[in-house]
Write a protein that holds these residues in place. Structure first.
Motif, PDB file in Angstrom:
ATOM      1  N   THR A 110       5.685  -6.054   7.438  1.00  0.00           N
ATOM      2  CA  THR A 110       5.509  -6.734   6.139  1.00  0.00           C
ATOM      3  C   THR A 110       4.060  -6.764   5.649  1.00  0.00           C
ATOM      4  N   PRO A 111       3.070  -7.150   6.491  1.00  0.00           N
ATOM      5  CA  PRO A 111       1.687  -7.169   5.974  1.00  0.00           C
ATOM      6  C   PRO A 111       1.231  -5.796   5.497  1.00  0.00           C
ATOM      7  N   PHE A 112       1.634  -4.751   6.189  1.00  0.00           N
ATOM      8  CA  PHE A 112       1.275  -3.382   5.797  1.00  0.00           C
ATOM      9  C   PHE A 112       1.880  -3.047   4.436  1.00  0.00           C
ATOM     10  N   TRP A 113       3.160  -3.360   4.264  1.00  0.00           N
ATOM     11  CA  TRP A 113       3.824  -3.054   2.979  1.00  0.00           C
ATOM     12  C   TRP A 113       3.280  -3.914   1.853  1.00  0.00           C
ATOM     13  N   ASN A 114       2.916  -5.172   2.167  1.00  0.00           N
ATOM     14  CA  ASN A 114       2.347  -6.033   1.127  1.00  0.00           C
ATOM     15  C   ASN A 114       1.057  -5.434   0.575  1.00  0.00           C
ATOM     16  N   MET A 115       0.199  -4.949   1.469  1.00  0.00           N
ATOM     17  CA  MET A 115      -1.057  -4.327   1.024  1.00  0.00           C
ATOM     18  C   MET A 115      -0.767  -3.064   0.218  1.00  0.00           C
ATOM     19  N   TYR A 116       0.219  -2.320   0.659  1.00  0.00           N
ATOM     20  CA  TYR A 116       0.587  -1.076  -0.024  1.00  0.00           C
ATOM     21  C   TYR A 116       1.078  -1.379  -1.445  1.00  0.00           C
ATOM     22  N   GLU A 117       1.883  -2.413  -1.559  1.00  0.00           N
ATOM     23  CA  GLU A 117       2.433  -2.791  -2.866  1.00  0.00           C
ATOM     24  C   GLU A 117       1.324  -3.228  -3.832  1.00  0.00           C
ATOM     25  N   LYS A 118       0.302  -3.885  -3.274  1.00  0.00           N
ATOM     26  CA  LYS A 118      -0.797  -4.406  -4.102  1.00  0.00           C
ATOM     27  C   LYS A 118      -1.524  -3.316  -4.887  1.00  0.00           C
ATOM     28  N   VAL A 119      -1.529  -2.081  -4.362  1.00  0.00           N
ATOM     29  CA  VAL A 119      -2.336  -1.038  -5.013  1.00  0.00           C
ATOM     30  C   VAL A 119      -1.550  -0.275  -6.099  1.00  0.00           C
TER      31      VAL A 119
END
Ligand code: SF4
Ligand code: FES
Length: 247
Positions: A110-119
């Motif tokens: 989840t933290p990895f995907w959250n950062m990915y979504e942010k960009v």
């Protein structure tokens, strides 16, 4: 003649649903023929010895990015790592660092995907919708070749020393993804949108230890992107202050 050698697989076990049982290693002895990958051996251990073992996999050919883990101390895709290549009869498997363990080798991405979504990892246009596909020249495509190879395996995220002390840092893959779209001839996002990464949680947080380059199975070299984004931001700032042209 096909030969098989005996190996000991020591695999870290943990179940977040049973937090009272501390992480520990389980050992499995198994004969492995030459050429077999760590993933294929894991599948055999699960199918033939211990059905409770958990790990992720899908494509089995270094495309889907789901099978990254720590193998004898080094992060890699288990589907592209041959057991015999380690030159050791003991193979130690651990989950990706910097992410919570759900079970055994399965981590919470989840933290990895959250950062990915942010960009905003998709092409953003200001122009009106094109009636047909937007062509790129060979040179334009070459500019994004390196970044496009990312398979979102999170190996770089697991290897990042900054993330080990600051979970709010965006991480190498997300930053490389922003640069992928900044460099894409079809993308029209304003450079102003980079303000969100112009800080210690973004491009300026990287220690440039190069661990993400070592860990990446696809030679994406996220640090190249981070350095590229730093230069772009400095030029953007110079343009704002002195009215200089950004090239
Ligand atoms: S940059 Fe490399 S290591 Fe990081 S997610 Fe993409 S493919 Fe994996
Ligand atoms: S199983 Fe898809 S990358 Fe390894």
């Amino acid at each position: 003649m096909i030969t098989a050698n005996e190996y000991t697989f020591k695999i870290l076990r943990y179940d977040m649903k049973q937090p009272e049982v501390r992480p520990h290693f389980s050992s499995y002895r198994i004969k492995v023929i030459s050429g077999l990958t760590v993933l294929m051996t894991l599948l055999r251990i699960r199918d033939e010895i211990d059905g409770t073992l958990s790990f992720r996999s899908s494509c089995r050919s270094a495309v889907c990015g789901s099978c990254a883990m720590v193998i004898n101390g080094k992060i890699d895709l288990s589907c592209r790592s041959q057991v015999a290549s380690f030159g050791d009869s003991t193979i130690i498997l651990e989950p990706l660092p910097n992410l919570d363990i759900i079970k055994d080798l399965v981590v919470d991405m989840t933290p990895f995907w959250n950062m990915y979504e942010k960009v905003n990892p998709y092409i953003i246009r200001k122009s009106s919708e094109p009636e047909k596909e937007i062509h790129q020249s060979e040179d334009e495509r070459k500019r994004i070749d390196q970044n496009v190879n990312c398979i979102l395996c999170a190996s770089c995220y697991g290897a990042c020393p900054v993330l080990s002390r600051d979970p709010d840092y965006m991480g190498p893959a997300a930053l490389a993804k922003i640069e992928r779209f900044i460099l894409d001839s079809r993308d029209e996002r304003p450079l102003q949108s980079l303000e969100g990464i112009n800080n210690e949680k973004g491009v300026w947080g990287c220690d440039t230890m190069l661990r993400c380059i070592d860990a990446c199975p696809k030679d994406v070299r996220p640090i190249d992107s981070i350095v590229g984004l730093r230069k772009t931001l400095l030029k953007y700032k110079a343009k704002k202050i002195f009215g200089m042209t950004i090239k």
